[in-house]
Design an enzyme around this catalytic site. Structure first.
Site, mmCIF file in Angstrom:
data_model
loop_
_atom_site.group_PDB
_atom_site.id
_atom_site.type_symbol
_atom_site.label_atom_id
_atom_site.label_comp_id
_atom_site.label_asym_id
_atom_site.label_seq_id
_atom_site.Cartn_x
_atom_site.Cartn_y
_atom_site.Cartn_z
ATOM 1 N N TYR A 155 0.842 -1.209 0.000
ATOM 2 C CA TYR A 155 0.000 0.000 0.000
ATOM 3 C C TYR A 155 0.873 1.254 0.000
ATOM 4 C CZ TYR A 155 -3.672 3.240 1.691
ATOM 5 O OH TYR A 155 -4.566 4.275 1.850
ATOM 6 N N TYR A 169 3.590 13.283 -14.666
ATOM 7 C CA TYR A 169 2.575 13.764 -15.615
ATOM 8 C C TYR A 169 2.395 15.280 -15.500
ATOM 9 C CZ TYR A 169 1.184 9.432 -17.816
ATOM 10 O OH TYR A 169 1.178 8.301 -18.586
#
Ligand code: NAD
Ligand code: UDP
Length: 325
Positions: A155, A169
């Site tokens: 996780y 991005y």
């Protein structure tokens, strides 16, 4: 594309929209006048029932899709919220590969959708990126103390990767990104058996059982009511803040104190019984929310006692409807 000042008229995709937080977010977006809310979910830890009350509302769509296998949403998209990931320690221990894949491939699919449509992308990260922190309270410029090969790594590292990917991005592909580091949040529609401490203690109080405190119970957490969290998510999405922002309630308490708070709110519950402390369980956690206060004008409004009352009332109402979710 210019920034909107509110969600009115916007078309929003919520990945993981049938989960605990996602379902509250969808509701808030519809309340704010969003033109469309598309909840995408594969129900791996969520459920259609969480958004059943939204199905008749204008602009709401529910799409069953595993976002690690692809993500196709027709029409204009102004915002993408990525809430998709197993989130409780028991869930991600059971679903380690699904957790790593949704944090990596799933997040990238969400980013590609945002890039293709010129949408704002908001990534749900977590206080777990700070691991078992050596800096207290946790500020966003702390890089954390995470065990990369421990039981929580599937996780924690997936979320850290997702943050890194989101920044790639933003920097290299010009996507307008936001990163929220969510601290322990609670409220209606948590699963009674998801293993997290809030549903665990509330369930025990309602059944008149003993509270299962892991370890000595001196470890701390800080609990934020879901309505406050969702308000922070919307404010962040509407801002132009690219750096990660902590959203959580700074009121910190030990798990022993929390058991007493649940006992007082529920009017029930037995003795404290101690169970083994899971490996790598963080010893202390409290958000420093200076950044959220200064940049978003956000701070939590719902006191623990009030949030617990609402949560307990909800758990009582679903218990009355037969087997608990
Ligand atoms: P949740 O398990 O209720 O919701 C997650 C949702 O994502 C579920 O509906 C699940 O079915 C969906 N999902 C998972 N994998 C998917 C996939 N491959 N494709 C499509 N849907 C998928 O958990 P939550 O508490 O609502 O958490 C929501 C987000 O917030 C998560 O990203 C979590 O990491 C983050 N977060 C939550 C907390 C908290 O205290 N609740 C704290 C920190 C971070
Ligand atoms: N915990 C506990 N009893 C339980 C469940 C959890 O004492 O039945 C403790 C757990 O060890 C941790 C804290 O409560 O210290 C919060 O656990 P949770 O799983 O809710 O979230 P975490 O913050 O660890 O991801």
């Amino acid at each position: 594309m210019t920034m909107s000042k509110s969600m009115k008229g916007q078309r929003v995709v919520v990945l993981g929209g049938a989960g605990f937080v996602g379902s509250h977010l969808c509701e808030r977006l519809l309340d704010d006048g969003a033109a469309g809310v598309v909840a995408v979910d594969n129900y791996i830890t969520g459920a259609e029932a969480n958004v059943a009350h939204l199905r008749g509302r204008a602009g709401f769509e529910l799409v069953k899709q595993d976002i690690t296998e692809g993500l196709s949403v027709d029409g204009p998209v102004h915002y993408v919220f990525n809430m998709a990931s197993p989130a409780s320690p028991i869930d991600y221990a059971k679903l380690p590969l699904e957790t790593m894949r949704v944090g990596s491939v799933g997040t990238e699919n969400g980013l590609k959708l945002a890039e293709a449509r010129g949408a704002v992308f908001l990534q749900a990260s977590t206080s777990e990126v700070y691991g078992d922190p050596h800096v207290h309270p946790q500020r966003e410029d702390y890089w954390g103390n995470v065990n990369p090969i421990g039981p929580r790594a599937c996780y924690d590292e997936a979320k850290r990767y997702a943050e890194a990917l989101t920044m790639v991005y933003a920097r290299s592909y010009g996507v307008r990104t936001r990163i929220v580091r969510i601290f322990n949040t609670y409220g209606p529609r948590m699963r009674l058996n998801d293993g997290r401490v809030v549903p665990a203690f509330v369930g025990q109080a309602l059944r008149g059982e003993d509270f299962t405190v892991f370890g000595e119970g001196t470890q701390t957490r800080s609990f934020c009511y879901v309505r406050d969290l969702v308000d922070g998510l919307v404010r962040l999405a509407l801002s132009d803040v690219i750096e990660p922002v902590n959203i959580g309630n700074p009121r910190e308490m030990t798990m022993l104190e929390f058991a007493e708070a649940v006992r007082a709110a529920a009017g029930g519950g037995g003795r404290i019984v101690h169970k083994p402390l899971p490996k790598d369980d963080p010893k202390q956690r409290q958000p420093d929310i200076t950044r959220a206060r200064q940049l978003l004008g956000w701070e939590p409004r719902v006191p623990l006692e009030e949030g617990l009352r609402e949560t307990i009332a909800w758990f009582r109402s679903v218990a009355g409807r037969g087997p608990t979710p």
